[in-house]
Each structure stands twice: as structure tokens, then as C-alpha cells.
Motif scaffolding. Structure first.
Motif, PDB file in Angstrom:
ATOM      1  N   UNK A   1      32.885-122.627 -46.982  1.00  0.00           N
ATOM      2  CA  UNK A   1      33.443-123.187 -45.748  1.00  0.00           C
ATOM      3  C   UNK A   1      32.535-122.915 -44.551  1.00  0.00           C
ATOM      4  N   UNK A   2      31.828-121.793 -44.588  1.00  0.00           N
ATOM      5  CA  UNK A   2      30.899-121.482 -43.511  1.00  0.00           C
ATOM      6  C   UNK A   2      29.735-122.459 -43.512  1.00  0.00           C
ATOM      7  N   UNK A   3      29.231-122.765 -44.710  1.00  0.00           N
ATOM      8  CA  UNK A   3      28.091-123.667 -44.821  1.00  0.00           C
ATOM      9  C   UNK A   3      28.474-125.116 -44.516  1.00  0.00           C
ATOM     10  N   UNK A   4      29.649-125.533 -44.976  1.00  0.00           N
ATOM     11  CA  UNK A   4      30.045-126.933 -44.860  1.00  0.00           C
ATOM     12  C   UNK A   4      30.804-127.246 -43.574  1.00  0.00           C
ATOM     13  N   UNK A   5      31.547-126.269 -43.044  1.00  0.00           N
ATOM     14  CA  UNK A   5      32.394-126.530 -41.874  1.00  0.00           C
ATOM     15  C   UNK A   5      32.074-125.642 -40.678  1.00  0.00           C
ATOM     16  N   UNK A   6      31.040-124.799 -40.836  1.00  0.00           N
ATOM     17  CA  UNK A   6      30.617-123.903 -39.754  1.00  0.00           C
ATOM     18  C   UNK A   6      31.757-122.987 -39.296  1.00  0.00           C
ATOM     19  N   UNK A   7      32.514-122.480 -40.274  1.00  0.00           N
ATOM     20  CA  UNK A   7      33.604-121.563 -39.963  1.00  0.00           C
ATOM     21  C   UNK A   7      33.170-120.151 -40.354  1.00  0.00           C
ATOM     22  N   UNK A   8      32.921-119.291 -39.380  1.00  0.00           N
ATOM     23  CA  UNK A   8      32.466-117.926 -39.688  1.00  0.00           C
ATOM     24  C   UNK A   8      33.580-117.112 -40.333  1.00  0.00           C
ATOM     25  N   UNK A   9      33.171-116.064 -41.047  1.00  0.00           N
ATOM     26  CA  UNK A   9      34.181-115.224 -41.695  1.00  0.00           C
ATOM     27  C   UNK A   9      33.726-113.777 -41.684  1.00  0.00           C
ATOM     28  N   UNK A  10      34.681-112.879 -41.820  1.00  0.00           N
ATOM     29  CA  UNK A  10      34.409-111.445 -41.793  1.00  0.00           C
ATOM     30  C   UNK A  10      34.729-110.841 -43.149  1.00  0.00           C
ATOM     31  N   UNK A  11      33.717-110.266 -43.798  1.00  0.00           N
ATOM     32  CA  UNK A  11      33.922-109.657 -45.114  1.00  0.00           C
ATOM     33  C   UNK A  11      34.957-108.537 -45.077  1.00  0.00           C
TER      34      UNK A  11
ATOM     35  N   UNK B   1      41.208-102.098 -49.991  1.00  0.00           N
ATOM     36  CA  UNK B   1      41.110-101.537 -48.651  1.00  0.00           C
ATOM     37  C   UNK B   1      39.947-100.541 -48.570  1.00  0.00           C
ATOM     38  N   UNK B   2      39.815 -99.690 -49.601  1.00  0.00           N
ATOM     39  CA  UNK B   2      38.729 -98.706 -49.618  1.00  0.00           C
ATOM     40  C   UNK B   2      37.364 -99.383 -49.645  1.00  0.00           C
ATOM     41  N   UNK B   3      37.246-100.467 -50.396  1.00  0.00           N
ATOM     42  CA  UNK B   3      35.986-101.203 -50.436  1.00  0.00           C
ATOM     43  C   UNK B   3      35.646-101.782 -49.074  1.00  0.00           C
ATOM     44  N   UNK B   4      36.672-102.217 -48.352  1.00  0.00           N
ATOM     45  CA  UNK B   4      36.444-102.738 -47.003  1.00  0.00           C
ATOM     46  C   UNK B   4      35.928-101.639 -46.084  1.00  0.00           C
ATOM     47  N   UNK B   5      36.499-100.448 -46.235  1.00  0.00           N
ATOM     48  CA  UNK B   5      36.121 -99.323 -45.381  1.00  0.00           C
ATOM     49  C   UNK B   5      34.670 -98.893 -45.620  1.00  0.00           C
ATOM     50  N   UNK B   6      34.240 -98.902 -46.885  1.00  0.00           N
ATOM     51  CA  UNK B   6      32.885 -98.434 -47.208  1.00  0.00           C
ATOM     52  C   UNK B   6      31.834 -99.535 -47.076  1.00  0.00           C
ATOM     53  N   UNK B   7      32.254-100.734 -46.653  1.00  0.00           N
ATOM     54  CA  UNK B   7      31.294-101.805 -46.415  1.00  0.00           C
ATOM     55  C   UNK B   7      30.852-102.549 -47.653  1.00  0.00           C
ATOM     56  N   UNK B   8      31.750-102.692 -48.623  1.00  0.00           N
ATOM     57  CA  UNK B   8      31.383-103.383 -49.863  1.00  0.00           C
ATOM     58  C   UNK B   8      31.045-104.849 -49.629  1.00  0.00           C
ATOM     59  N   UNK B   9      31.575-105.429 -48.556  1.00  0.00           N
ATOM     60  CA  UNK B   9      31.342-106.848 -48.306  1.00  0.00           C
ATOM     61  C   UNK B   9      29.874-107.220 -48.324  1.00  0.00           C
ATOM     62  N   UNK B  10      29.036-106.395 -47.685  1.00  0.00           N
ATOM     63  CA  UNK B  10      27.597-106.668 -47.663  1.00  0.00           C
ATOM     64  C   UNK B  10      26.972-106.475 -49.045  1.00  0.00           C
ATOM     65  N   UNK B  11      27.446-105.432 -49.742  1.00  0.00           N
ATOM     66  CA  UNK B  11      26.905-105.163 -51.071  1.00  0.00           C
ATOM     67  C   UNK B  11      27.241-106.288 -52.041  1.00  0.00           C
ATOM     68  N   UNK B  12      28.441-106.878 -51.897  1.00  0.00           N
ATOM     69  CA  UNK B  12      28.884-107.930 -52.809  1.00  0.00           C
ATOM     70  C   UNK B  12      27.940-109.127 -52.789  1.00  0.00           C
ATOM     71  N   UNK B  13      27.315-109.345 -51.642  1.00  0.00           N
ATOM     72  CA  UNK B  13      26.411-110.482 -51.533  1.00  0.00           C
ATOM     73  C   UNK B  13      25.136-110.292 -52.350  1.00  0.00           C
ATOM     74  N   UNK B  14      24.901-109.069 -52.831  1.00  0.00           N
ATOM     75  CA  UNK B  14      23.692-108.796 -53.611  1.00  0.00           C
ATOM     76  C   UNK B  14      23.950-108.757 -55.113  1.00  0.00           C
ATOM     77  N   UNK B  15      25.168-109.114 -55.541  1.00  0.00           N
ATOM     78  CA  UNK B  15      25.446-109.160 -56.981  1.00  0.00           C
ATOM     79  C   UNK B  15      24.531-110.199 -57.622  1.00  0.00           C
ATOM     80  N   UNK B  16      23.790-109.843 -58.665  1.00  0.00           N
ATOM     81  CA  UNK B  16      22.843-110.770 -59.280  1.00  0.00           C
ATOM     82  C   UNK B  16      23.518-112.065 -59.744  1.00  0.00           C
ATOM     83  N   UNK B  17      22.874-113.168 -59.491  1.00  0.00           N
ATOM     84  CA  UNK B  17      23.443-114.465 -59.857  1.00  0.00           C
ATOM     85  C   UNK B  17      23.671-114.591 -61.364  1.00  0.00           C
TER      86      UNK B  17
END
Length: 462
Positions: free
Chosen positions: A317-327, A106-122
Motif C-alpha cells: 500500500x505504501x508503494x502503490x498508494x503512498x500510504x506510510x506505515x509504522x512497523x 508486543x515484545x517484538x515491537x519494543x525491541x525493534x523487530x520491525x526493522x529486522x523483519x525487513x532483512x528476512x532473506x527472500x
């Protein structure tokens, strides 16, 4: 394409298929966590119910996965703790960990971790995934080769020269819990004369059929049918012949007064809840980690890694089925479902790729499908006693079939070159030989330290 048109009948059918095909996994992953297999059945419904009420994805399913099971057991040093204090106390410890993972999610959601998670090095995420798969594999195989599973193998290792060296390593590097499991795995493979014949046959044949079953069975059969066939055949064999290997064991009867009631007792949800006041106020888990700081760091890393799985599924699912999602919403859903996990004594839960793909394939149109699966598990638990004779060797076959290909031929890791390859492999090895939390954190530190060299390498290629 977008969101599918709501069809309750299709959701009920899909939910039923999901409920039936996932039962072997629920038991197998409970064994991976380190407690009785039946707990996987008794705790799966409430956590999935919480997930279905909070997620925004029509397809995504959640639950204890091979990764969360391994991470939980490793972070808590589950095998040793259960041996010292008993299973019931271990369940309380697991529940407390799920509770703190719920909070940090919950705390990660509040601080906006969703956007940061997308930058985790491959390289880090890829190596971590491989390291976790290795951990799952080496934990599952002993139940397939030895009549009494990991306990029997542990005895063999302890009485050998290898056991002496492992004791020294454990004393010097207590965090390197993975070393014990990986070394014991290779020790067991090198001693085929110690294998138990019948469990080994069930394990090998079960693994092969689970991996090849899709090519043999009619295409009309839903994904997961091969898993049901393997576990059903092994269970029938165990019930009708003198099978001496380890089995799931008796599934205790539910307390008739347990659960929650609604509308003046007219509706009862038959689930057993832990005393949450005891779970929250008993700080044994703090002692287990050594300090509040270490507990919160571990829980935060666990939550972050959990969300990487959810992010991968939702992005697909967003790429294959065009279903948007909220981090933020999915992080909150992760937190809510882990609170439910704490309430029933379940290991931490996350998005399950395999179950989510089955859900989409079988025609799910909304979250109602996973809600129906959850209700199915909750109300049919009293009739699951038939699984008590299921050999653990067949459950190990289910787990091994899911990870062995990725362990032996990690395509994404093998595609990497140069420093990125080094980071990926080091992250994977550190994850498998220490713990997932240490491996993920160590991988991030290594990538950060080598970032200047990685950037130069990319510039040269450009």
C-alpha cells in the motif's frame, strides 16, 4: 495519493461488502484450525474490532488466515489434542496460544523487530509461503472429496499399509506432523473409488467457479461475489435435497446474558468471553510444548511470521498508494488483536491480503470500514443459522481456489537459481512436511549456513 479523504458513507458500504464476502472464509478457516466452523463467525468480530482501533492503515484488514489457521493447528497438534480432550478444551488451548502470541508481538515491537523483519532473506520467506500454501491445500481437499472429510480419510489411511509406516514416522519424529497430512492427501487422491460423489461434484464445480467467476460475472460486482454465489448455491442445494455430506452444523444460540454492557446496560455487545484468568493460569499449553522455552520460541516465531504478512501488505500500500506505515504500531496492533482473539477463543490473527485488497477496491477511506465489518459480524451472528446447512465441500472449494495456483506454479520460487533456489525449496518442503514454525526456523538456519556461498555467487554475477 496518500491517505484517502474520509468518507463515512463509503466506509459503511465497504464494510458491509467485506462482512458479506468474508463469511465463507471465516467458517472455512475455523475448520482448518480444527474446531467447529461457527466459531469462525462468533470470534471474528471482536478481533477485527481490536485491530481497527489499533492499526494505522485505512485499508488493512486482519483475522484468522489460511496461514495462521494452519500454523496454529500444526504447532498445537490440534487434531490429536481435540480427539483426546474434546473441542472445548482445544478452544482454551488455542486461546492460550493467541495470548502468548499477543505478548511476544508486543515484545517484538519494543525491541525493534520491525526493522529486522525487513532483512528476512527472500528465499526463506518465499519458500515458507509456498510450504504454508501446500499445507493449506492438503488440509482442505479431504473435506471436498470425502463425505466425512479428513476423519473418513484418516480411517482409510489407518487401515492401509501406509498407515503402518505413518505410525512409525510419528513415533520417531513427532514434530513431523505435516508428513501425516501430506501423505494422507496423496493417498486420498490415489483412491478415487473412495470419493463421495455429491461432495466431490460440489467441491470441483465450486473451485472452478470461484477461480473463474471474475471472468464470468459483471465487472460491477465486488470481489468476493463468486464466493457468496458458490456457498449460497451449495447451501440451498443442501437444504432442499438429501445431502449426506458434512455440513457446518448447528450454530449454538448466544447466551442472553453474555457479552459486555455499557451505559448501565443500555448498550450490550453480544459476544461470549472466555475466563481469561483460567486461560492465563492453566499451563496445559506449556505441557503441550514440553517447556516454557519451547512455548516462547514457538510463539515468537509465530509472531514474527505473522508480521511478515502485515509488512508485505503495508509495504504494498505504501508503494502503490503512498500510504506510510509504522512497523512498531502494526506490531502492537497485531498484539492487541491477538489478545482479543484469546479473550473470545479465536486462533491467532494476522493481516489478510485478500480482505485488505477487497477493502481498498470497494472504496474504504479509513479504519471505520473494518470497525463496521466487525460490528456487523457481532450483531448479526444470531441470524447466521442459515449457514448451518452449508456443505463443507463448498468451503473447501473456497480455500483451494485461493491457494492451488500458487502451489502448482510458484512463480517466485521458480525464478530463483542456484543456492537461493535450494534454500527456497528446502524451506518450503520442510514447512509442509514438518510444521510452519520448524520450516521457517530451519530455512533461516540453512540460509545462514550457506550465506558465504550465496555471497560468492552474487559477486561472480556482479
Amino acid at each position: 495519493m496518500g491517505y484517502p479523504k474520509f468518507n463515512p458513507l463509503r466506509d459503511v458500504i465497504s464494510g458491509t461488502i467485506m462482512a458479506a464476502t468474508s463469511v465463507p472464509q471465516l467458517i472455512a478457516y475455523a475448520e482448518t484450525v480444527g474446531y467447529a466452523g461457527y466459531r469462525g463467525l462468533s470470534t471474528a468480530g471482536p478481533t477485527l474490532l481490536a485491530w481497527g482501533l489499533s492499526t494505522g492503515s485505512p485499508f488493512m484488514n486482519s483475522g484468522v488466515t489460511s496461514v495462521t489457521a494452519l500454523m496454529c493447528k500444526t504447532d498445537l497438534d490440534g487434531e490429536s489434542y481435540a480427539a483426546r480432550h474434546g473441542e472445548e478444551e482445544y478452544v482454551k488451548l488455542v486461546a492460550a496460544y493467541s495470548f502468548y502470541i499477543g505478548i511476544t508481538s508486543i515484545l517484538l515491537a519494543v525491541v525493534g523487530f520491525g526493522k529486522l523483519a525487513q532483512s528476512v532473506p527472500k528465499p526463506v520467506s518465499t519458500g515458507f509461503k509456498w510450504g504454508c500454501a501446500v499445507g493449506v491445500l492438503v488440509s482442505a481437499v479431504p473435506n471436498g472429496l470425502f463425505a466425512n472429510g479428513a476423519k473418513e480419510l484418516k480411517g482409510y489411511v489407518a487401515s492401509s499399509i501406509v498407515g503402518h509406516y505413518l505410525k512409525t514416522i510419528k513415533a520417531s519424529f513427532p514434530a513431523a506432523t505435516g508428513v501425516m497430512t501430506v501423505t494422507s492427501f496423496f493417498f486420498g487422491l490415489s483412491k478415487p473409488h473412495l470419493w463421495s460423489i455429491t461432495p466431490t461434484i460440489i467441491f470441483v464445480l465450486g473451485t472452478i467457479f470461484t477461480m473463474k467467476g471474475k471472468q464470468i460475472l459483471p465487472k460491477a460486482f465486488p470481489q468476493g461475489t463468486e464466493v457468496i454465489i458458490v456457498t449460497a448455491a451449495a447451501t440451498i442445494f443442501s437444504m432442499n435435497f438429501d445431502y449426506t455430506g458434512a455440513v457446518v452444523g448447528e450454530i449454538p444460540d448466544l447466551d442472553p446474558d453474555a457479552g459486555m454492557t455499557f451505559f448501565n446496560g443500555k448498550i450490550r455487545v453480544p459476544i461470549e468471553l472466555l475466563d481469561m484468568k483460567e486461560v492465563v493460569t492453566d499451563f496445559t499449553i506449556v505441557e503441550q510444548f514440553g517447556s516454557w522455552m519451547m512455548l516462547l520460541v514457538s510463539a515468537t516465531l509465530f509472531s514474527a511470521v505473522n508480521f511478515l504478512s502485515i509488512m508485505g501488505i503495508a509495504s504494498g500500500f505504501e508503494a502503490e498508494n503512498n500510504i506510510p506505515w509504522s512497523a512498531p504500531r502494526e506490531l502492537i496492533a497485531q498484539g492487541v488483536s491477538n489478545f482479543a482473539a484469546a479473550a473470545v477463543g479465536s486462533a491467532p490473527v494476522s493481516g489478510s491480503l485478500s480482505r485488505s485488497l477487497v477493502s481498498r477496491m470497494t472504496g474504504t477511506t479509513s479504519q471505520m470500514a473494518c470497525l463496521f465489518t466487525a460490528i456487523f459480524w457481532i450483531y448479526l451472528l444470531p441470524y447466521m443459522g442459515i449457514m448451518s446447512s452449508t456443505p463443507k465441500a463448498s468451503l473447501s472449494a473456497v480455500i483451494v481456489s485461493a491457494v492451488i495456483k500458487g502451489v502448482c506454479t510458484p512463480k517466485d520460487l521458480m525464478k530463483m537459481r542456484g543456492i537461493e533456489s535450494l534454500v527456497g525449496w528446502c524451506t518450503g518442503i520442510l514447512t509442509s512436511f514438518s510444521s510452519p514454525t520448524i520450516g521457517f526456523g530451519g530455512g533461516l538456519l540453512l540460509y545462514s549456513a550457506l550465506q558465504p556461498f550465496i555471497s560468492k555467487s552474487k559477486k561472480k554475477k556482479a
